[in-house]
Design a protein around this motif. Structure first.
Motif, mmCIF file in Angstrom:
data_model
loop_
_atom_site.group_PDB
_atom_site.id
_atom_site.type_symbol
_atom_site.label_atom_id
_atom_site.label_comp_id
_atom_site.label_asym_id
_atom_site.label_seq_id
_atom_site.Cartn_x
_atom_site.Cartn_y
_atom_site.Cartn_z
ATOM 1 N N ILE A 26 0.865 -1.171 0.000
ATOM 2 C CA ILE A 26 0.000 0.000 0.000
ATOM 3 C C ILE A 26 0.904 1.224 0.000
ATOM 4 C CG2 ILE A 26 -1.767 1.272 1.252
ATOM 5 C CD1 ILE A 26 -2.566 -1.436 2.502
ATOM 6 N N GLU A 27 0.770 2.064 -1.024
ATOM 7 C CA GLU A 27 1.621 3.250 -1.155
ATOM 8 C C GLU A 27 0.792 4.513 -0.987
ATOM 9 O OE1 GLU A 27 4.565 5.382 -4.411
ATOM 10 O OE2 GLU A 27 3.856 3.361 -4.754
ATOM 11 N N VAL A 28 1.360 5.491 -0.300
ATOM 12 C CA VAL A 28 0.705 6.791 -0.128
ATOM 13 C C VAL A 28 0.835 7.572 -1.436
ATOM 14 C CG1 VAL A 28 0.731 8.962 1.146
ATOM 15 C CG2 VAL A 28 1.231 6.814 2.322
ATOM 16 N N ILE A 29 -0.291 8.058 -1.956
ATOM 17 C CA ILE A 29 -0.254 8.797 -3.218
ATOM 18 C C ILE A 29 -0.811 10.206 -3.097
ATOM 19 C CG2 ILE A 29 -0.303 6.745 -4.677
ATOM 20 C CD1 ILE A 29 -3.299 7.225 -5.050
ATOM 21 N N LYS A 30 -1.361 10.561 -1.953
ATOM 22 C CA LYS A 30 -1.945 11.883 -1.737
ATOM 23 C C LYS A 30 -0.947 12.774 -1.016
ATOM 24 C CE LYS A 30 -6.062 14.153 0.016
ATOM 25 N NZ LYS A 30 -7.311 13.984 0.747
ATOM 26 N N ASP A 31 -0.803 14.013 -1.468
ATOM 27 C CA ASP A 31 0.185 14.921 -0.897
ATOM 28 C C ASP A 31 -0.482 15.953 0.009
ATOM 29 O OD1 ASP A 31 2.659 17.238 -2.257
ATOM 30 O OD2 ASP A 31 2.390 16.395 -0.273
ATOM 31 N N ASP A 32 -0.625 15.618 1.264
ATOM 32 C CA ASP A 32 -1.093 16.556 2.286
ATOM 33 C C ASP A 32 -0.061 16.620 3.408
ATOM 34 O OD1 ASP A 32 -3.420 17.280 1.028
ATOM 35 O OD2 ASP A 32 -4.680 15.858 2.105
ATOM 36 N N GLY A 33 1.188 16.382 3.090
ATOM 37 C CA GLY A 33 2.251 16.359 4.093
ATOM 38 C C GLY A 33 2.413 14.983 4.712
ATOM 39 N N MET A 34 1.369 14.489 5.330
ATOM 40 C CA MET A 34 1.387 13.154 5.939
ATOM 41 C C MET A 34 -0.011 12.580 5.857
ATOM 42 S SD MET A 34 3.268 10.872 7.785
ATOM 43 C CE MET A 34 4.568 11.663 8.690
ATOM 44 N N LEU A 35 -0.114 11.394 5.347
ATOM 45 C CA LEU A 35 -1.393 10.707 5.247
ATOM 46 C C LEU A 35 -1.425 9.602 6.285
ATOM 47 C CD1 LEU A 35 -4.050 10.233 3.653
ATOM 48 C CD2 LEU A 35 -2.775 8.619 2.270
ATOM 49 N N ARG A 36 -2.488 9.505 7.011
ATOM 50 C CA ARG A 36 -2.630 8.438 8.012
ATOM 51 C C ARG A 36 -3.461 7.314 7.426
ATOM 52 N NH1 ARG A 36 0.383 9.249 12.121
ATOM 53 N NH2 ARG A 36 0.703 11.394 12.711
ATOM 54 N N LEU A 37 -2.986 6.097 7.626
ATOM 55 C CA LEU A 37 -3.675 4.909 7.149
ATOM 56 C C LEU A 37 -4.043 4.036 8.340
ATOM 57 C CD1 LEU A 37 -1.210 3.854 4.311
ATOM 58 C CD2 LEU A 37 -3.333 5.131 4.046
ATOM 59 N N LYS A 38 -5.220 3.494 8.300
ATOM 60 C CA LYS A 38 -5.598 2.481 9.282
ATOM 61 C C LYS A 38 -5.770 1.187 8.512
ATOM 62 C CE LYS A 38 -8.925 1.039 12.710
ATOM 63 N NZ LYS A 38 -10.192 1.329 13.396
ATOM 64 N N ILE A 39 -5.017 0.179 8.923
ATOM 65 C CA ILE A 39 -5.037 -1.108 8.236
ATOM 66 C C ILE A 39 -5.553 -2.142 9.222
ATOM 67 C CG2 ILE A 39 -3.655 -2.857 7.086
ATOM 68 C CD1 ILE A 39 -1.631 -0.524 6.543
ATOM 69 N N GLU A 40 -6.586 -2.827 8.828
ATOM 70 C CA GLU A 40 -7.096 -3.924 9.642
ATOM 71 C C GLU A 40 -6.825 -5.222 8.899
ATOM 72 O OE1 GLU A 40 -10.954 -3.518 11.362
ATOM 73 O OE2 GLU A 40 -10.756 -1.340 11.463
ATOM 74 N N ALA A 41 -6.259 -6.166 9.619
ATOM 75 C CA ALA A 41 -5.904 -7.446 9.003
ATOM 76 C C ALA A 41 -5.942 -8.540 10.061
ATOM 77 C CB ALA A 41 -4.506 -7.360 8.398
ATOM 78 N N PRO A 42 -6.145 -9.783 9.632
ATOM 79 C CA PRO A 42 -6.075 -10.899 10.579
ATOM 80 C C PRO A 42 -4.678 -10.972 11.202
ATOM 81 C CG PRO A 42 -6.985 -11.610 8.472
ATOM 82 C CD PRO A 42 -6.479 -10.220 8.282
ATOM 83 N N LYS A 43 -4.591 -11.561 12.369
ATOM 84 C CA LYS A 43 -3.319 -11.627 13.088
ATOM 85 C C LYS A 43 -2.232 -12.374 12.320
ATOM 86 C CE LYS A 43 -5.056 -10.965 17.699
ATOM 87 N NZ LYS A 43 -4.991 -11.352 19.084
ATOM 88 N N HIS A 44 -2.596 -13.304 11.429
ATOM 89 C CA HIS A 44 -1.559 -14.055 10.714
ATOM 90 C C HIS A 44 -0.935 -13.258 9.564
ATOM 91 C CE1 HIS A 44 -5.025 -14.958 8.096
ATOM 92 N NE2 HIS A 44 -4.121 -15.098 7.149
ATOM 93 N N ILE A 45 -1.407 -12.053 9.282
ATOM 94 C CA ILE A 45 -0.819 -11.211 8.238
ATOM 95 C C ILE A 45 0.191 -10.275 8.889
ATOM 96 C CG2 ILE A 45 -1.282 -9.413 6.539
ATOM 97 C CD1 ILE A 45 -3.468 -11.039 5.578
ATOM 98 N N GLN A 46 1.429 -10.340 8.436
ATOM 99 C CA GLN A 46 2.497 -9.498 8.962
ATOM 100 C C GLN A 46 2.475 -8.145 8.265
ATOM 101 O OE1 GLN A 46 4.515 -10.682 11.534
ATOM 102 N NE2 GLN A 46 3.018 -12.323 11.442
ATOM 103 N N ILE A 47 2.669 -7.052 9.009
ATOM 104 C CA ILE A 47 2.669 -5.697 8.460
ATOM 105 C C ILE A 47 4.022 -5.060 8.768
ATOM 106 C CG2 ILE A 47 1.556 -3.437 8.492
ATOM 107 C CD1 ILE A 47 -0.983 -4.862 9.498
ATOM 108 N N TYR A 48 4.721 -4.595 7.718
ATOM 109 C CA TYR A 48 6.039 -3.997 7.853
ATOM 110 C C TYR A 48 6.070 -2.634 7.180
ATOM 111 C CZ TYR A 48 7.475 -8.901 8.437
ATOM 112 O OH TYR A 48 7.590 -10.188 8.847
ATOM 113 N N ARG A 49 6.884 -1.722 7.687
ATOM 114 C CA ARG A 49 7.254 -0.546 6.913
ATOM 115 C C ARG A 49 8.188 -1.047 5.815
ATOM 116 N NH1 ARG A 49 8.855 1.955 12.083
ATOM 117 N NH2 ARG A 49 10.919 1.765 11.181
#
Length: 61
Positions: A26-49
């Protein structure tokens, strides 16, 4: 599970399913300085920067 993060334009989040190695980026494409994302996923899905993901991936191989 929910994760709230801040990312700048061009920065991304990597979602990985550790059970079948499915990945989603998931890539940030909107330019407002900083975009906040809320990601909901099952526990077995790993989320990394993105900048951390490459290093962790290298360490697993």
């Amino acid at each position: 599970m929910a994760l709230v993060v801040g990312r700048k334009v061009g920065e991304a989040i990597i979602l990985e399913n550790s059970q079948d190695d499915t990945q989603m980026r998931i890539e940030v494409i909107k330019d407002d300085g900083m975009l906040r994302l809320k990601i909901e996923a099952p526990k077995h899905i790993q989320i990394y920067r993105e900048e951390i993901y490459g290093e962790q991936r290298k360490n697993r191989l």
